[in-house]
Scaffold this active site. Structure first.
Site, PDB file in Angstrom:
ATOM      1  N   ASP A 269      49.394  36.864  41.863  1.00 40.80           N
ATOM      2  CA  ASP A 269      48.370  36.229  40.969  1.00 40.80           C
ATOM      3  C   ASP A 269      47.162  35.838  41.728  1.00 40.80           C
ATOM      4  OD1 ASP A 269      47.819  35.692  37.787  1.00 40.80           O
ATOM      5  OD2 ASP A 269      47.042  34.241  39.050  1.00 40.80           O
TER       6      ASP A 269
ATOM      7  N   HIS B 261      52.092  28.685  36.022  1.00 39.78           N
ATOM      8  CA  HIS B 261      51.708  27.438  36.129  1.00 39.78           C
ATOM      9  C   HIS B 261      52.407  26.451  35.550  1.00 39.78           C
ATOM     10  CE1 HIS B 261      47.790  28.768  38.132  1.00 39.78           C
ATOM     11  NE2 HIS B 261      47.652  29.742  37.083  1.00 39.78           N
TER      12      HIS B 261
ATOM     13  N   ASP C  82      44.070  39.247  38.491  1.00 40.23           N
ATOM     14  CA  ASP C  82      42.889  38.199  38.562  1.00 40.23           C
ATOM     15  C   ASP C  82      42.200  38.356  40.011  1.00 40.23           C
ATOM     16  OD1 ASP C  82      45.025  36.896  38.712  1.00 40.23           O
ATOM     17  OD2 ASP C  82      44.564  35.294  37.362  1.00 40.23           O
TER      18      ASP C  82
ATOM     19  N   HIS D 237      45.623  33.077  41.197  1.00 42.74           N
ATOM     20  CA  HIS D 237      45.947  31.595  41.382  1.00 42.74           C
ATOM     21  C   HIS D 237      47.411  31.134  42.061  1.00 42.74           C
ATOM     22  CE1 HIS D 237      43.076  32.381  37.997  1.00 42.74           C
ATOM     23  NE2 HIS D 237      42.594  31.407  38.285  1.00 42.74           N
TER      24      HIS D 237
HETATM   25  C1  SP5 Z   1      48.048  32.738  34.626  1.00 41.60           C
HETATM   26  C2  SP5 Z   1      46.515  32.435  35.129  1.00 41.60           C
HETATM   27  O1  SP5 Z   1      46.216  33.238  35.633  1.00 41.60           O
HETATM   28  N1  SP5 Z   1      45.925  31.479  34.659  1.00 41.60           N
HETATM   29  C3  SP5 Z   1      44.680  31.028  35.276  1.00 41.60           C
HETATM   30  C4  SP5 Z   1      44.477  29.513  34.476  1.00 41.60           C
HETATM   31  C5  SP5 Z   1      42.927  29.363  34.992  1.00 41.60           C
HETATM   32  N2  SP5 Z   1      42.170  28.297  34.238  1.00 41.60           N
HETATM   33  C6  SP5 Z   1      41.310  27.566  34.505  1.00 41.60           C
HETATM   34  C7  SP5 Z   1      40.095  28.892  34.469  1.00 41.60           C
HETATM   35  C8  SP5 Z   1      38.912  28.188  34.966  1.00 41.60           C
HETATM   36  C9  SP5 Z   1      37.660  28.993  35.147  1.00 41.60           C
HETATM   37  N3  SP5 Z   1      36.791  29.047  36.170  1.00 41.60           N
HETATM   38  C10 SP5 Z   1      35.742  29.995  35.817  1.00 41.60           C
HETATM   39  C11 SP5 Z   1      34.775  29.966  37.128  1.00 41.60           C
HETATM   40  C12 SP5 Z   1      33.722  31.053  37.103  1.00 41.60           C
HETATM   41  N4  SP5 Z   1      32.930  31.123  38.149  1.00 41.60           N
HETATM   42 ZN    ZN Z   2      45.785  33.860  37.618  1.00 41.35          ZN
END
Ligand code: SP5
Ligand code: ZN
Length: 372
Positions: A207, A171, A296, A209
């Site tokens: 990943d 990110h 993830d 994301h």
């Molecule tokens: C490297 C990596 O995997 N970074 C991920 C960053 C995510 N940051 C935001 C997390 C938001 C969590 N949302 C939770 C929703 C649950 N239903």
């Molecule tokens: Zn991630």
């Protein structure tokens, strides 16, 4: 397979993050990397080594020196400014509408890096869920050295090497940290490979994301192709990038491939996307693929919504290796701690062309309890 690991990640000691304004238990914690290390050590088929120091130049080859300086001094600034916090998170972000109507020149001239730590964190940061603590900078530097040492191993002839990077990196953009990421380990590795070999590099990002930082860094580059399989940004972080119509510009036009997937994506959905991704990657001439590896995507991940199982990671590792390229594999996310070790073992054994026998009698229920 050679594994590069540094205990310096432990200095990035995170316990709390915020989600939509509320403090919640942190996801990106030290235990993640320790779980993976323990599982790979117990496997017996991996050789461990520490990173070597590569200094700052490979970082500023990819990142704004201002970001590096901010991360270096951020914690001492929190203390010097007398801020009573256990971690630094921004108060105000420079939303682009704040400068609406101003010319780009005026914005550059007038919208300066603030003095207050809560403003500086907003100037350089993407979101309020990436807490910065006393040991963040040394840990982020060590993660870069882990990645660059994995690059050295592969450029030295290894078929594959795994960098157990923590904090993760994808990110982080040229001038921005966020999403638990400070320096973009994979982008720094890819740039180092381009400079060392003069060849193109493909990045496969698996990943959950979208790796907005890696996409941004190579957006106009014809020599680095970024291919990512991830949750559609309509429902998932980083929300503002990751759609299929983001294809790159200039020399980079056509070199960016986003494959966003629906909620509940299955092993079959995922493998179909992997095959499309590998097709695009094989079009890149060049001997090395950099993998941004996240778990993830696992069915039980607390912040993901895919339905992948451990067995599919072995298959994805095999399909990545089937390209016949050398692999620099770098750890990104993955937050279901009980399964991380097995998922990493499965993926890496697949990439190594070895069978994967799941550990018997270990269940990964919601509680993380051991079954049987
Ligand atoms: C490297 C990596 O995997 N970074 C991920 C960053 C995510 N940051 C935001 C997390 C938001 C969590 N949302 C939770 C929703 C649950 N239903
Ligand atoms: Zn991630």
């Amino acid at each position: 397979m050679q594994v590069v690991y540094s205990p310096t990640h432990l200095a990035h000691d995170i316990t709390v993050e915020t989600f939509m304004g509320l403090p919640v238990p942190a996801n990106e914690v030290a235990e993640r990397a320790e779980k993976i290390r323990a599982a790979l050590e117990a496997d017996g088929g991996f050789r461990f080594q520490g990173p070597t120091d590569h200094g700052e130049p490979p970082i500023t080859a990819v990142h704004d020196p201002g970001l590096v300086r901010f991360l270096e001094v951020a914690w001492s600034e929190v203390r010097r400014q007398g801020l009573d916090r256990s971690f630094l998170s921004a108060d105000t972000y420079p939303n682009r509408q704040m400068f609406e109507g101003m010319s780009p020149d005026a914005v550059t001239r007038l919208a300066r890096e603030p003095k207050h730590a809560a403003g500086r964190a907003g100037y350089w940061g993407l979101d309020s869920a990436a807490p910065l603590v006393a040991g963040t900078y040394v840990a982020a530097r060590a993660a870069v050295d882990v990645a660059l040492t994995a690059v050295d191993l592969v450029l030295g002839g290894a078929t594959a090497a795994y960098g157990l990077c923590r904090p993760p990196g994808h990110h982080a953009a040229r001038s921005m940290y966020g999403g638990y990421c400070f320096f973009n380990n994979a982008a720094i590795a890819a740039e180092a490979i381009v400079r060392a070999t003069g060849e193109g590099v493909a990045i496969l990002d698996v990943d959950y994301h979208h790796g907005n930082g890696t996409q941004q860094i190579f957006w106009r580059r014809g020599d680095v192709r970024y291919v990512s399989i991830h949750a559609h940004p309509d429902r998932a972080y980083p929300y503002f990038l990751g759609r299929a119509d983001e294809v790159g510009e200039g020399d980079g036009a056509g070199e960016n491939l986003n494959l966003p997937l629906r909620a509940g994506a299955t092993n079959e959905d995922y493998l179909a996307a992997v095959d499309r991704a590998m097709e695009a990657i094989l079009e890149v001439p060049g001997a090395v693929i950099v993998v941004s590896l996240g778990f993830d995507t696992y069915g039980l991940d607390p912040i993901g919504d895919f339905a992948l199982t451990t067995a599919v990671y072995h298959e994805v590792g095999q399909r990545a290796a089937a390209a016949g390229r050398r692999l620099v594999i770098l750890q990104e996310g993955g937050y279901h701690r009980p399964s991380l070790g097995e998922n990493a073992r499965a993926w890496l054994r697949g990439a190594d062309g070895r069978a994967f026998d799941p550990l018997p009698a270990v269940g990964f229920g919601e509680s993380g309890a051991v079954a049987g």
